[in-house]
Motif scaffolding. Structure first.
Motif, PDB file in Angstrom:
ATOM      1  N   MET A   1      25.757  19.215 -69.243  1.00 43.45           N
ATOM      2  CA  MET A   1      27.158  19.235 -69.614  1.00 43.45           C
ATOM      3  C   MET A   1      27.486  18.315 -70.704  1.00 43.45           C
ATOM      4  SD  MET A   1      28.968  20.910 -67.763  1.00 43.45           S
ATOM      5  CE  MET A   1      30.360  20.281 -68.535  1.00 43.45           C
ATOM      6  N   ARG A   3      25.760  17.844 -73.565  1.00 46.40           N
ATOM      7  CA  ARG A   3      25.522  18.600 -74.812  1.00 46.40           C
ATOM      8  C   ARG A   3      26.600  19.708 -75.077  1.00 46.40           C
ATOM      9  NH1 ARG A   3      22.475  23.015 -75.491  1.00 46.40           N
ATOM     10  NH2 ARG A   3      21.696  23.508 -77.802  1.00 46.40           N
ATOM     11  N   LEU A   4      27.165  20.290 -74.044  1.00 46.36           N
ATOM     12  CA  LEU A   4      27.832  21.156 -74.037  1.00 46.36           C
ATOM     13  C   LEU A   4      29.260  20.680 -74.404  1.00 46.36           C
ATOM     14  CD1 LEU A   4      28.870  24.066 -73.667  1.00 46.36           C
ATOM     15  CD2 LEU A   4      29.296  23.656 -71.321  1.00 46.36           C
ATOM     16  N   SER A   8      31.615  21.254 -77.865  1.00 42.89           N
ATOM     17  CA  SER A   8      33.021  21.841 -77.645  1.00 42.89           C
ATOM     18  C   SER A   8      33.918  20.827 -78.521  1.00 42.89           C
ATOM     19  CB  SER A   8      33.405  22.059 -76.233  1.00 42.89           C
ATOM     20  OG  SER A   8      32.701  23.034 -75.699  1.00 42.89           O
ATOM     21  N   ARG A  75      31.429  32.467 -75.320  1.00 43.00           N
ATOM     22  CA  ARG A  75      30.778  32.171 -76.512  1.00 43.00           C
ATOM     23  C   ARG A  75      31.037  32.741 -77.967  1.00 43.00           C
ATOM     24  NH1 ARG A  75      25.616  33.187 -78.394  1.00 43.00           N
ATOM     25  NH2 ARG A  75      24.521  31.158 -79.335  1.00 43.00           N
ATOM     26  N   LEU A 130      34.516  27.582 -71.700  1.00 39.74           N
ATOM     27  CA  LEU A 130      33.086  27.309 -71.691  1.00 39.74           C
ATOM     28  C   LEU A 130      32.737  25.962 -71.123  1.00 39.74           C
ATOM     29  CD1 LEU A 130      30.807  29.092 -72.641  1.00 39.74           C
ATOM     30  CD2 LEU A 130      30.602  27.386 -74.825  1.00 39.74           C
ATOM     31  N   THR A 131      33.465  24.911 -71.580  1.00 37.38           N
ATOM     32  CA  THR A 131      33.314  23.731 -70.541  1.00 37.38           C
ATOM     33  C   THR A 131      33.768  23.629 -69.394  1.00 37.38           C
ATOM     34  OG1 THR A 131      33.648  22.527 -72.814  1.00 37.38           O
ATOM     35  CG2 THR A 131      33.844  21.216 -70.924  1.00 37.38           C
ATOM     36  N   HIS A 134      31.646  25.572 -66.822  1.00 37.22           N
ATOM     37  CA  HIS A 134      30.175  24.803 -66.330  1.00 37.22           C
ATOM     38  C   HIS A 134      30.436  23.600 -65.571  1.00 37.22           C
ATOM     39  CE1 HIS A 134      28.334  27.212 -69.653  1.00 37.22           C
ATOM     40  NE2 HIS A 134      27.096  26.911 -68.985  1.00 37.22           N
ATOM     41  N   TRP A 143      35.404  16.456 -67.796  1.00 37.12           N
ATOM     42  CA  TRP A 143      34.610  17.323 -69.003  1.00 37.12           C
ATOM     43  C   TRP A 143      35.353  18.215 -69.749  1.00 37.12           C
ATOM     44  CZ3 TRP A 143      30.063  15.573 -69.960  1.00 37.12           C
ATOM     45  CH2 TRP A 143      29.163  14.962 -68.885  1.00 37.12           C
ATOM     46  N   ARG A 197      27.360  25.315 -82.399  1.00 39.28           N
ATOM     47  CA  ARG A 197      27.472  26.262 -81.254  1.00 39.28           C
ATOM     48  C   ARG A 197      26.472  27.162 -81.135  1.00 39.28           C
ATOM     49  NH1 ARG A 197      33.991  26.880 -81.678  1.00 39.28           N
ATOM     50  NH2 ARG A 197      34.527  24.935 -80.618  1.00 39.28           N
ATOM     51  N   LEU A 200      24.706  27.386 -77.856  1.00 38.87           N
ATOM     52  CA  LEU A 200      25.305  27.176 -76.195  1.00 38.87           C
ATOM     53  C   LEU A 200      25.043  28.400 -75.234  1.00 38.87           C
ATOM     54  CD1 LEU A 200      28.854  25.765 -77.547  1.00 38.87           C
ATOM     55  CD2 LEU A 200      26.881  24.501 -76.723  1.00 38.87           C
ATOM     56  N   SER A 203      29.052  31.158 -70.268  1.00 40.77           N
ATOM     57  CA  SER A 203      29.779  30.433 -69.083  1.00 40.77           C
ATOM     58  C   SER A 203      29.016  31.416 -67.632  1.00 40.77           C
ATOM     59  CB  SER A 203      31.028  30.695 -68.864  1.00 40.77           C
ATOM     60  OG  SER A 203      31.743  30.631 -67.829  1.00 40.77           O
TER      61      SER A 203
END
Length: 423
Positions: A1, A3-4, A8, A75, A130-131, A134, A143, A197, A200, A203
């Motif tokens: 999470m 890293r993502l 983002s 993505r 995407l965030t 997850h 997040w 990116r 990544l 989702s």
């Protein structure tokens, strides 16, 4: 999470850097360079009109990239939107002025600003979803707030470059070539964002969908039209407040009050840094107390602060101007820290990328596109203190407050385990 979330954040920072550097240039230098036949006031209004074109394009970008995000994944949206925004921003920095190519210069400026907005309209939905998709439900607002911090980083970076150039170059050098440097830098930033990116993961929620909407926008309009309009109206106040203090105030303070560019940029940047640092805290409160209560609180604070803000700006005193701007941005982030979790939760997953992004960016048209133009025109016909600007901003905030009041709460609530029956 983590890293993502960092990826983002970096991506939204880069995309919003591109968007904000144009707004700062519009307030400081684009009017005389691209609309020299106009009076200083008319030139600034014309520059702000091209600034507004980016907002008009953002809902269209939401439809275009939202279709891609709901049909092909979140993505791909991140990559294509970043390429479009970065390329159009670099092109603005290479564009000859009116003195070189005549009327073609403002026409091309308008086209490039439109393309900038088209790319940014797709960026927010892809990065946020995407965030959010997850993230664990109990920490989704926290997040999801990372992409919301990105615009602050982009703003500070854009204005920091402008501030450094403004402080080290003469007015003639800045007007001749200095203002172009931040636009050229967007190319290197876009390449860095693409690298971040590139690895990544898609989702997991998108991968679970087995009945993708055939035409997501049509489905959103048919089944969620009222929700889109309510979210757009609700977010208008945040956009209006943010662009009043970060774009209109620059032109107002430098042109009407005689405050130097360096002082004004420093005031705004300092307030944005504080706003960014408060974003995760406000998001944690959103996870604990709910999205809707935070939005209602922030919107009510905007209603109460607009008149003190314009009064503090009109003093021309750096510390007082900073306090006026800071109060507005704290009110703003109380709402917008939780929006990245709130909007996706309002829509079903199969049309979420389109619905959330269209509502978000329509709010930008209502609140962001018109505010610099309206505020500039109102301030020109006001006395020392532009109370009419306060009336306008308070009116927008009241509209948004009513829209938030009509939206439901979406914070996930844990259901207590049911104890087995005993015989």
């Amino acid at each position: 999470m983590l890293r993502l979330a960092v990826a983002s954040l970096a991506g939204t920072a880069i995309e919003f850097y591109d968007f904000f550097v144009y707004g700062t240039a519009a307030a400081l230098v684009l009017g005389p360079l691209f609309f020299p036949a106009f009076s200083p006031l008319a030139g600034t209004l014309a520059a702000f009109a091209t600034f507004g074109a980016g907002f008009v394009a953002r809902p269209l970008g939401s439809v275009l990239f939202g279709h891609l995000g709901d049909r092909r994944g979140r993505r791909p949206v991140l990559v294509l939107s970043l390429l479009l925004t970065g390329a159009s921003t670099v092109a603005v920095g290479c564009l000859p002025s009116y003195g070189s190519i005549g009327v073609a210069a403002p026409a091309l400026l308008l086209v490039l600003r439109f393309l900038q907005g088209l790319g940014l309209g797709g960026e927010w939905g892809g990065a946020v979803l995407l965030t959010a998709e997850h993230a664990p439900p109990g920490r989704r607002a926290l997040w999801s707030s990372f992409p919301q911090v990105g615009p602050a980083f982009g703003f500070v970076l854009a204005n920091g470059v402008m501030l450094a150039l403004s402080a080290t170059l003469s007015d003639a050098e800045f007007a001749r070539w200095g203002w172009r440097v931040p636009f050229w830098a967007a190319g290197a930033l876009a390449l860095a964002g693409l690298w971040l990116r590139s690895s990544l993961a898609e989702s997991p929620r998108f991968l679970e969908i087995d009945d993708h909407a055939r035409v997501p926008f049509v489905e959103v309009v048919r089944h969620h039209g009222r929700l889109v309009l309510l979210t757009a109206g609700a977010l208008a106040a945040g956009y209006a407040v943010f662009y009043a203090v970060t774009t209109w105030s620059l032109a107002y303070a430098t042109e009407r009050l005689g405050v130097s560019r360096t002082v004004m940029l420093t005031c705004v940047m300092a307030a944005v840094v504080v706003k960014a640092s408060l974003t995760p805290f406000m998001a944690v409160l959103g996870d604990r107390y709910g999205r809707r209560p935070m939005c209602l609180t922030g919107c009510a604070a905007c209603c109460l602060w607009m008149f003190p803000m314009v009064a503090l700006l009109a003093t021309g005193q750096p510390l007082l101007m900073f306090l006026g701007i800071l109060g507005a941005l704290v009110s703003f982030i109380t709402m917008f820290a939780v929006i990245a979790a709130y909007l996706p939760e309002l829509y079903e997953a199969r049309v979420r990328c389109t619905g959330a992004a269209v509502g978000y960016n329509l709010g930008g048209v209502l609140g962001g596109a018109l505010t610099p133009i309206v505020a500039t025109a109102l301030a020109e016909h006001s006395g020392r203190v532009p109370w009419s600007v306060g009336v306008y901003l308070t009116g927008v905030a009241l509209l948004s407050l009513a829209c938030f009041a009509l939206l439901p709460e979406t914070r996930p609530v844990s259901v207590p385990a049911v104890e087995p029956a005993t015989s």
